[in-house]
Scaffold this active site. Structure first.
Site, PDB file in Angstrom:
ATOM      1  N   ARG A 124       0.826  -1.209   0.000  1.00 62.61           N
ATOM      2  CA  ARG A 124       0.000   0.000   0.000  1.00 62.61           C
ATOM      3  C   ARG A 124       0.861   1.259   0.000  1.00 62.61           C
ATOM      4  O   ARG A 124       0.352   2.361  -0.196  1.00 62.61           O
ATOM      5  CB  ARG A 124      -0.910   0.008   1.242  1.00 62.61           C
ATOM      6  CG  ARG A 124      -1.901  -1.131   1.265  1.00 62.61           C
ATOM      7  CD  ARG A 124      -2.531  -1.296   2.619  1.00 62.61           C
ATOM      8  NE  ARG A 124      -3.430  -0.238   2.972  1.00 62.61           N
ATOM      9  CZ  ARG A 124      -4.716  -0.181   2.641  1.00 62.61           C
ATOM     10  NH1 ARG A 124      -5.231  -1.159   1.921  1.00 62.61           N
ATOM     11  NH2 ARG A 124      -5.469   0.813   3.014  1.00 62.61           N
ATOM     12  N   TRP A 166       1.314   6.327   5.655  1.00 63.75           N
ATOM     13  CA  TRP A 166       1.628   7.017   4.402  1.00 63.75           C
ATOM     14  C   TRP A 166       1.222   8.465   4.631  1.00 63.75           C
ATOM     15  O   TRP A 166       0.041   8.780   4.684  1.00 63.75           O
ATOM     16  CB  TRP A 166       0.851   6.381   3.249  1.00 63.75           C
ATOM     17  CG  TRP A 166       1.389   6.784   1.923  1.00 63.75           C
ATOM     18  CD1 TRP A 166       2.519   6.315   1.319  1.00 63.75           C
ATOM     19  CD2 TRP A 166       0.829   7.748   1.039  1.00 63.75           C
ATOM     20  NE1 TRP A 166       2.695   6.938   0.117  1.00 63.75           N
ATOM     21  CE2 TRP A 166       1.681   7.818  -0.088  1.00 63.75           C
ATOM     22  CE3 TRP A 166      -0.284   8.564   1.083  1.00 63.75           C
ATOM     23  CZ2 TRP A 166       1.444   8.657  -1.149  1.00 63.75           C
ATOM     24  CZ3 TRP A 166      -0.525   9.406   0.012  1.00 63.75           C
ATOM     25  CH2 TRP A 166       0.334   9.449  -1.088  1.00 63.75           C
ATOM     26  N   ASN A 197      -6.398   4.999   9.652  1.00 65.34           N
ATOM     27  CA  ASN A 197      -6.202   5.159   8.213  1.00 65.34           C
ATOM     28  C   ASN A 197      -7.339   6.050   7.731  1.00 65.34           C
ATOM     29  O   ASN A 197      -8.497   5.789   8.048  1.00 65.34           O
ATOM     30  CB  ASN A 197      -6.253   3.769   7.552  1.00 65.34           C
ATOM     31  CG  ASN A 197      -6.324   3.845   6.040  1.00 65.34           C
ATOM     32  OD1 ASN A 197      -5.983   4.867   5.439  1.00 65.34           O
ATOM     33  ND2 ASN A 197      -6.773   2.770   5.421  1.00 65.34           N
ATOM     34  N   GLY A 198      -7.006   7.114   6.998  1.00 66.66           N
ATOM     35  CA  GLY A 198      -8.033   8.040   6.511  1.00 66.66           C
ATOM     36  C   GLY A 198      -7.624   9.471   6.826  1.00 66.66           C
ATOM     37  O   GLY A 198      -6.470   9.728   7.160  1.00 66.66           O
ATOM     38  N   LYS A 252       0.536   6.108 -22.539  1.00 68.29           N
ATOM     39  CA  LYS A 252       0.072   4.904 -21.816  1.00 68.29           C
ATOM     40  C   LYS A 252       0.232   3.682 -22.701  1.00 68.29           C
ATOM     41  O   LYS A 252       0.734   2.660 -22.269  1.00 68.29           O
ATOM     42  CB  LYS A 252      -1.401   5.023 -21.443  1.00 68.29           C
ATOM     43  CG  LYS A 252      -1.920   5.607 -20.184  1.00 68.29           C
ATOM     44  CD  LYS A 252      -1.296   5.429 -18.882  1.00 68.29           C
ATOM     45  CE  LYS A 252       0.096   5.898 -18.711  1.00 68.29           C
ATOM     46  NZ  LYS A 252       0.352   7.085 -17.965  1.00 68.29           N
ATOM     47  N   GLU A 307      -1.350  11.818 -23.517  1.00 69.93           N
ATOM     48  CA  GLU A 307      -1.302  10.911 -22.372  1.00 69.93           C
ATOM     49  C   GLU A 307      -1.750   9.509 -22.785  1.00 69.93           C
ATOM     50  O   GLU A 307      -1.148   8.511 -22.397  1.00 69.93           O
ATOM     51  CB  GLU A 307      -2.156  11.480 -21.216  1.00 69.93           C
ATOM     52  CG  GLU A 307      -2.268  10.605 -19.996  1.00 69.93           C
ATOM     53  CD  GLU A 307      -0.946  10.197 -19.348  1.00 69.93           C
ATOM     54  OE1 GLU A 307       0.108  10.737 -19.718  1.00 69.93           O
ATOM     55  OE2 GLU A 307      -0.974   9.307 -18.488  1.00 69.93           O
ATOM     56  N   HIS A 318      -0.243  18.239 -42.520  1.00 70.47           N
ATOM     57  CA  HIS A 318       1.007  18.904 -42.891  1.00 70.47           C
ATOM     58  C   HIS A 318       2.167  17.916 -42.961  1.00 70.47           C
ATOM     59  O   HIS A 318       3.320  18.305 -42.841  1.00 70.47           O
ATOM     60  CB  HIS A 318       1.300  20.043 -41.915  1.00 70.47           C
ATOM     61  CG  HIS A 318       0.252  21.111 -41.952  1.00 70.47           C
ATOM     62  ND1 HIS A 318       0.132  21.995 -42.999  1.00 70.47           N
ATOM     63  CD2 HIS A 318      -0.770  21.392 -41.107  1.00 70.47           C
ATOM     64  CE1 HIS A 318      -0.903  22.793 -42.788  1.00 70.47           C
ATOM     65  NE2 HIS A 318      -1.484  22.442 -41.641  1.00 70.47           N
ATOM     66  N   LYS A 334       9.565   3.209 -11.645  1.00 70.67           N
ATOM     67  CA  LYS A 334       8.480   4.041 -11.131  1.00 70.67           C
ATOM     68  C   LYS A 334       8.980   5.438 -10.808  1.00 70.67           C
ATOM     69  O   LYS A 334       8.309   6.427 -11.052  1.00 70.67           O
ATOM     70  CB  LYS A 334       7.883   3.376  -9.878  1.00 70.67           C
ATOM     71  CG  LYS A 334       6.697   4.114  -9.291  1.00 70.67           C
ATOM     72  CD  LYS A 334       5.505   4.105 -10.240  1.00 70.67           C
ATOM     73  CE  LYS A 334       4.353   4.959  -9.798  1.00 70.67           C
ATOM     74  NZ  LYS A 334       3.439   5.285 -10.901  1.00 70.67           N
ATOM     75  N   GLU A 393       4.020   2.743 -23.307  1.00 73.99           N
ATOM     76  CA  GLU A 393       4.833   2.220 -22.206  1.00 73.99           C
ATOM     77  C   GLU A 393       4.426   0.832 -21.738  1.00 73.99           C
ATOM     78  O   GLU A 393       5.270   0.071 -21.301  1.00 73.99           O
ATOM     79  CB  GLU A 393       4.920   3.211 -21.042  1.00 73.99           C
ATOM     80  CG  GLU A 393       3.646   3.462 -20.283  1.00 73.99           C
ATOM     81  CD  GLU A 393       3.853   4.441 -19.110  1.00 73.99           C
ATOM     82  OE1 GLU A 393       2.877   5.086 -18.725  1.00 73.99           O
ATOM     83  OE2 GLU A 393       4.971   4.528 -18.582  1.00 73.99           O
TER      84      GLU A 393
HETATM   85  O1  M6R Z   1       7.026  10.859 -10.291  1.00 73.86           O
HETATM   86  P1  M6R Z   1       6.863  11.792 -11.466  1.00 73.86           P
HETATM   87  O2  M6R Z   1       5.451  12.246 -11.632  1.00 73.86           O
HETATM   88  O3  M6R Z   1       7.818  12.947 -11.416  1.00 73.86           O
HETATM   89  O4  M6R Z   1       7.255  10.920 -12.725  1.00 73.86           O
HETATM   90  C1  M6R Z   1       7.313  11.493 -13.989  1.00 73.86           C
HETATM   91  C2  M6R Z   1       7.373  10.441 -15.068  1.00 73.86           C
HETATM   92  O5  M6R Z   1       8.529   9.658 -14.932  1.00 73.86           O
HETATM   93  C3  M6R Z   1       6.138   9.517 -15.063  1.00 73.86           C
HETATM   94  O6  M6R Z   1       4.960  10.251 -15.165  1.00 73.86           O
HETATM   95  C4  M6R Z   1       6.206   8.505 -16.214  1.00 73.86           C
HETATM   96  O7  M6R Z   1       6.079   9.168 -17.433  1.00 73.86           O
HETATM   97  C5  M6R Z   1       5.114   7.443 -16.043  1.00 73.86           C
HETATM   98  N1  M6R Z   1       5.667   6.122 -16.193  1.00 73.86           N
HETATM   99  C6  M6R Z   1       4.025   7.558 -17.014  1.00 73.86           C
HETATM  100  O8  M6R Z   1       3.054   6.575 -16.851  1.00 73.86           O
END
Ligand code: M6R
Length: 608
Positions: free
Chosen positions: A27, A74, A100-101, A485, A481, A504, A603, A488
């Site tokens: 989590r 968190w 939590n909350g 998605k 975006e 163009h 990540k 990636e």
């Molecule tokens: O943690 P951040 O928002 O700074 O990360 C930025 C990018 O690395 C992140 O958004 C990346 O493009 C993702 N994998 C997109 O899904």
């Protein structure tokens, strides 16, 4: 997001709590702690950092006792620190609480309790709870907790133990998860099933404001009025791995489905009808804003795409010129910055090296930096002048989904705040956008119901090598975006194009069967968008379009269409991105890709 465990039984509580917390690590957390009743005394051990730190502390100074509560925190209110970690206790350390909350009215409660002589040690919202329970305690713990929750607004799952009644554990939930585990001569509470699967598969699923009281005599479920409830036992048949994902196959799809809640949480206490927009502790004043002549929004990847929507929103609503920059490019292009510049950095993790470098560059020039981030205590949040947190909860899948939609919400909140300060919108105009924003969580739930069209499209088209995403205005920003998605997680090459620009050059790539995803939510640009769609259709493209409900005429031009509930055009990205996330997900699943951990990606990108 915080994790809770609790134990009443015959075993040593400490290892049971640590095991349970380890199963809730997914989590996300920044600190951990336990409170165990040992010889009628409350023993609390807690610390910032990984669970291993807590384990080491407990190995050094073990606590022996068979009743206890544990927590992984968190951070939301107050940075990650030993002091802010849970459990939190009352002053004489007779009552201890894990939570939590978010207690939305904690500031009022803090004031109220302080006036009665209660002292606060932490910056958390949670700390009001042990004091409230203390205030109401008259010899029965569950009655005190019942009275305490009548004072609390917001969301909570809480576990409470007390030396006044050393064999007892009381727990209750509202809008935050909590389950009860039924073992042989032992009972558990937890935020999620994996925490207790080692000991039992029989559980009670608590509803909002249902209490559980556990002691040596057994277990009781009560309503908020103290009436006893009977519940069916739920038998868990899944394995622990699946349970951590809440029954979803991947974290990404779980996080896509968490968006209605994440959006709602990010608006909580900031967007309230009839009240001015509340920006937490952001200190930028009307006068300072009047002095700002340029805004840069700087970020990477998905956060950069949220920045592009932010530009549209701030320019349209507050009439301040905005430039959006990719962080890795920004610092090397010698940007013009001074104390009249406002830089907005956007980062889910708050640790992205390129974004941090851009932030530091801006500060060198005397620019004011406002951060939008999801992680309390992250480097970005510590180094910026002001922070507006997205309350998306931890995002585990590498592909960002709920972080993006909550970043959009943060952008709208800022744009409205700026518009209000600068007087570019009337109160009525602001209130009407706020009213539309408050409907977004429900509309997002609606969008999530339209999976079949997308699953069908994915299974017919997953073998393609290229796809195009087209849009105009805000739809173009969302197209970027959607395209990211898809790239990636499915490794399909795709390009997002401003629909009017295609002719163009890039239209040369369109041939029979080329997949084109067209976004058409912007009313003013609708007809122009349809003309661009016709241009690719006549060259053989296979077009899937997204439009608002009521614009079904789009079907005359395209091969398939999906409709999203109507909202204010400026807010459309929050809804139109959701089918694009789902589409990328279903295509990646069809291709057998590692959805949560796509190849070559991390990540948090902490290198430049
Ligand atoms: O943690 P951040 O928002 O700074 O990360 C930025 C990018 O690395 C992140 O958004 C990346 O493009 C993702 N994998 C997109 O899904």
């Amino acid at each position: 997001m915080c994790g809770i465990v609790g134990y009443v039984g015959k075993k040593e509580a400490s290892p049971v709590l640590i095991h349970g917390l380890s199963k809730l690590e997914y989590r996300g957390y920044d600190s951990a702690g336990v409170a165990i009743i040992e010889d009628n005394l409350l023993k609390v051990t807690k610390c910032k950092g990984r669970l291993a730190n807590l384990e080491a502390k407990l190995n050094e100074n073990p606590i022996h006792g068979a009743v206890g509560i544990g927590h992984t925190r968190w951070a939301t209110h107050g940075e990650p620190s030993d002091l802010n970690s849970h459990p939190h206790s009352n002053e004489d350390e007779t009552i201890s609480v894990v939570h939590n909350g978010i207690i939305e009215n904690y500031l009022q409660l803090r004031e109220w309790l302080s006036a009665k002589g209660y002292k606060f040690m932490s910056e958390t919202d949670t700390e009001v709870i042990p004091h409230l329970v203390d205030y109401y305690y008259k010899g029965n713990l569950e009655e005190a907790v019942m009275k305490a929750i009548t004072k609390m607004e917001g969301s909570y799952a809480i576990g409470v133990v007390s030396t006044h009644e050393p064999g007892k554990l009381v727990a209750v939930r509202k809008d935050s998860p909590l389950i009860v585990g039924l073992g042989k001569d032992e009972f558990f509470i937890a935020s999620d099933i994996p925490a207790i699967l080692n000991y039992t598969r029989d559980i009670y699923l608590l509803n909002d404001k249902e209490f559980v009281v556990i002691n040596e005599d057994g277990i009781k479920l009560l309503t908020e009025d103290g009436d006893e409830i009977k519940k069916d036992v739920f038998h868990v048949t899944w394995n622990a791995d699946a349970a951590e994902k809440g029954g979803y196959e991947h974290f990404m799809i779980k996080e896509i489905h968490e968006q209605p809640k994440a959006i709602k949480d990010t608006m909580t206490s900031r967007i309230v009808l009839g009240k001015p927009i509340a920006l937490d502790k952001i200190t930028i004043t009307k006068e300072q804003l009047a002095n700002i002549d340029r805004v840069y929004i700087v970020a990477c990847g998905t956060a950069y795409h949220a920045g592009i929507v932010g530009k549209y929103a701030i320019e349209k609503l507050a009439r301040i010129p905005v430039e959006v920059d990719i962080a890795s490019e920004f610092r090397y292009r010698n940007p013009i910055m001074n104390e009249k510049t406002l830089m907005i950095v956007v980062s889910q993790s708050g640790e992205t090296a390129d974004t941090l470098a851009a932030l530091r560059e801006a500060k060198k020039y005397g620019a004011r930096v406002l951060a939008i981030t999801n992680v309390v205590g992250s480097s970005v949040s510590r180094e910026a002048d002001d922070v507006l947190y997205t309350w998306a909860g931890p995002e585990i899948a590498v592909a960002s989904t709920k972080a993006y939609t909550t970043q959009l919400i943060a952008m709208y909140i800022l744009a409205l705040y700026f518009a209000d300060c600068k007087g570019t919108l009337s109160t009525d105009e602001i209130e009407s956008i706020k009213a539309e924003m408050l409907k977004l969580p429900e509309k997002c739930e609606e969008v999530l119901k339209h999976k079949e069209v997308l699953q069908k499209f994915a299974s017919k088209n997953f073998m393609h090598k290229d796809m195009f995403f087209l849009g105009r205005g805000l739809d173009y920003a969302v197209a970027m975006e959607g395209s990211l998605k898809l790239k990636e997680i499915s490794y399909i090459h795709s390009e997002a194009y401003a629909a009017g620009e295609l002719k163009h050059g890039t239209i040369a790539l369109i041939e029979k069967g080329t997949v084109v995803i067209a976004l058409a939510t912007q009313e003013e640009l609708f007809e122009k968008m349809l003309s661009n769609v016709k241009e690719v259709k006549t060259r053989g493209a296979n077009v899937l379009a997204f439009a608002f409900e009521g614009n079904e005429t789009v079907e005359k031009t395209v091969d398939s269409a999906l409709y999203i509930p109507k909202t204010a055009e400026i807010l459309a990205p929050v809804l139109s991105v959701v089918p694009l996330q789902l589409l990328a997900y279903y295509i990646a699943v069809q291709k057998g890709c590692d959805v949560d951990k796509p190849r070559n990606l991390a990540k948090s990108v902490t290198v430049e």
